[in-house]
Scaffold this motif. Sequence first.
Motif, PDB file in Angstrom:
ATOM      1  N   PRO A  20       0.678  -0.885   0.215  1.00 49.40           N
ATOM      2  CA  PRO A  20       0.460   0.054   0.240  1.00 49.40           C
ATOM      3  C   PRO A  20       0.717   1.311  -0.471  1.00 49.40           C
ATOM      4  N   PHE A  21       0.520   2.516  -0.209  1.00 52.12           N
ATOM      5  CA  PHE A  21       1.035   3.719  -0.313  1.00 52.12           C
ATOM      6  C   PHE A  21       0.896   4.048   0.925  1.00 52.12           C
ATOM      7  N   ILE A  22       1.396   4.586   2.042  1.00 53.43           N
ATOM      8  CA  ILE A  22       1.532   4.909   3.093  1.00 53.43           C
ATOM      9  C   ILE A  22       2.529   6.165   3.309  1.00 53.43           C
ATOM     10  N   LYS A  23       1.877   7.389   2.829  1.00 50.86           N
ATOM     11  CA  LYS A  23       2.469   8.918   3.172  1.00 50.86           C
ATOM     12  C   LYS A  23       3.231   8.774   4.399  1.00 50.86           C
ATOM     13  N   GLY A  24       4.139   9.241   3.814  1.00 50.52           N
ATOM     14  CA  GLY A  24       5.510   9.487   4.830  1.00 50.52           C
ATOM     15  C   GLY A  24       6.139   8.908   5.758  1.00 50.52           C
ATOM     16  N   ILE A  25       5.953   7.908   4.899  1.00 51.24           N
ATOM     17  CA  ILE A  25       6.593   6.720   6.113  1.00 51.24           C
ATOM     18  C   ILE A  25       7.837   6.522   5.943  1.00 51.24           C
ATOM     19  N   ASP A  26       8.354   6.295   7.587  1.00 51.01           N
ATOM     20  CA  ASP A  26      10.139   6.157   8.006  1.00 51.01           C
ATOM     21  C   ASP A  26      10.412   4.713   7.221  1.00 51.01           C
ATOM     22  N   ARG A  27      11.142   4.772   6.185  1.00 49.63           N
ATOM     23  CA  ARG A  27      11.627   3.278   5.314  1.00 49.63           C
ATOM     24  C   ARG A  27      12.745   2.836   6.909  1.00 49.63           C
ATOM     25  N   THR A  28      13.718   3.689   7.174  1.00 52.65           N
ATOM     26  CA  THR A  28      14.538   3.430   8.238  1.00 52.65           C
ATOM     27  C   THR A  28      14.079   2.746   9.219  1.00 52.65           C
ATOM     28  N   ASP A  29      12.419   2.672  10.047  1.00 48.21           N
ATOM     29  CA  ASP A  29      11.727   2.380  10.691  1.00 48.21           C
ATOM     30  C   ASP A  29      11.131   1.127  10.716  1.00 48.21           C
ATOM     31  N   PRO A  30      11.625  -0.573  11.568  1.00 47.72           N
ATOM     32  CA  PRO A  30      11.308  -1.722  11.125  1.00 47.72           C
ATOM     33  C   PRO A  30       9.841  -1.871  11.381  1.00 47.72           C
ATOM     34  N   GLU A  31       9.239  -1.093  12.607  1.00 44.59           N
ATOM     35  CA  GLU A  31       8.254  -1.300  12.430  1.00 44.59           C
ATOM     36  C   GLU A  31       6.932  -0.811  11.400  1.00 44.59           C
ATOM     37  N   GLN A  32       7.498   0.554  11.640  1.00 44.39           N
ATOM     38  CA  GLN A  32       6.717   1.136   9.997  1.00 44.39           C
ATOM     39  C   GLN A  32       6.865   0.463   8.510  1.00 44.39           C
ATOM     40  N   LEU A  33       7.960   0.107   8.328  1.00 49.99           N
ATOM     41  CA  LEU A  33       8.769  -1.356   7.294  1.00 49.99           C
ATOM     42  C   LEU A  33       7.041  -2.015   7.091  1.00 49.99           C
ATOM     43  N   GLN A  34       6.802  -2.418   8.824  1.00 48.45           N
ATOM     44  CA  GLN A  34       6.431  -3.789   8.898  1.00 48.45           C
ATOM     45  C   GLN A  34       5.006  -3.703   7.932  1.00 48.45           C
ATOM     46  N   LYS A  35       4.162  -2.529   7.993  1.00 43.28           N
ATOM     47  CA  LYS A  35       3.518  -2.353   7.063  1.00 43.28           C
ATOM     48  C   LYS A  35       3.357  -3.058   5.509  1.00 43.28           C
ATOM     49  N   ILE A  36       4.875  -2.464   5.237  1.00 43.20           N
ATOM     50  CA  ILE A  36       4.401  -3.781   4.189  1.00 43.20           C
ATOM     51  C   ILE A  36       4.797  -4.583   4.606  1.00 43.20           C
ATOM     52  N   THR A  37       5.797  -5.010   4.894  1.00 43.13           N
ATOM     53  CA  THR A  37       6.767  -6.474   5.015  1.00 43.13           C
ATOM     54  C   THR A  37       5.165  -7.459   5.764  1.00 43.13           C
ATOM     55  N   ASP A  38       4.385  -6.991   5.905  1.00 39.03           N
ATOM     56  CA  ASP A  38       2.956  -7.935   6.232  1.00 39.03           C
ATOM     57  C   ASP A  38       2.083  -8.543   5.386  1.00 39.03           C
ATOM     58  N   CYS A  39       2.140  -7.427   3.686  1.00 44.87           N
ATOM     59  CA  CYS A  39       1.482  -7.443   2.287  1.00 44.87           C
ATOM     60  C   CYS A  39       2.744  -8.485   1.945  1.00 44.87           C
ATOM     61  N   LEU A  40       3.054  -9.154   2.054  1.00 47.40           N
ATOM     62  CA  LEU A  40       4.329  -9.711   1.557  1.00 47.40           C
ATOM     63  C   LEU A  40       4.555 -11.289   1.417  1.00 47.40           C
ATOM     64  N   THR A  41       5.276 -11.757   0.794  1.00 47.74           N
ATOM     65  CA  THR A  41       5.700 -13.336   0.858  1.00 47.74           C
ATOM     66  C   THR A  41       6.816 -13.596   0.051  1.00 47.74           C
ATOM     67  N   LEU A  42       7.600 -14.188   0.624  1.00 48.11           N
ATOM     68  CA  LEU A  42       9.196 -14.588  -0.201  1.00 48.11           C
ATOM     69  C   LEU A  42       8.566 -15.650  -0.937  1.00 48.11           C
ATOM     70  N   PRO A  43       9.317 -15.144  -2.096  1.00 51.52           N
ATOM     71  CA  PRO A  43       9.663 -15.701  -3.379  1.00 51.52           C
ATOM     72  C   PRO A  43       9.021 -17.471  -3.633  1.00 51.52           C
TER      73      PRO A  43
END
Length: 235
Positions: A212-235
């Motif tokens: 998803p698009f997350i306005k102002g996401i801090d990619r260096t923050d693992p907790e904020q990145l988790q919102k992206i990580t949860d949307c993915l599966t490993l290939p």
Amino acid sequence: MKRYFITGTDTDAGKTLVSSALLQKAQQQGLTTFGLKPVAAGCELADSDNGKEWQNEDAQLLRQYSTEQQSYSTHNPVALEAAIAPHIAAELENSSLSKDALLKACRPGLNVEADFQLVEGAGGWLVPLNNTETLADFACELEAEVILVVGLRLGCINHALLSAQMVQNSGAKLVGWVANSLSENMEAQAGNLAFLTQWFDEQKVSFIGHTPFIKGIDRTDPEQLQKITDCLTLP
């Protein structure tokens, strides 16, 4: 070790966001990880153990989310100052790029032992290294499986299909794709996603996720990145 090459439909399609999240996902599944950015254009001087060196924000993120952290230059052996096409940025520094030279520069990183290794390209699949070689030649030499990040914007279907067909025509194995939302309100996003999902499914290319698009996401923050990580599966 499993090695993947991450490419995108264009510059700013979201390769680094997705790469960082996949590295985080792999680590959470108990895998050792290593992220490599062979060439980065758009670097700034930063402090390091060796004094000041040119570093790139995207490469710093790959290093941050690697369990097998090495010196910065191992994660990003070719760091160029100007934020333009890498071969032009190299020319401005009275240097040049080639597939063989890049492979040699990347050897320390490629030799890092990790269960899950990601190699992130620059821009799209056919970004030039010089007048005759592109990053596609480099990726094919690695014999890495390819993941395509599709930036969801107007024209993304054309960009995605062209990129996918070029990867396949090169002889590389395209194993997965990610849909990355670049804005909150893309017109006809659902229709674009439906078409791309069907097309890639017919090509037998796995759907890794829709980020998803997350306005102002801090990619260096693992907790904020988790919102992206949860949307993915490993290939």
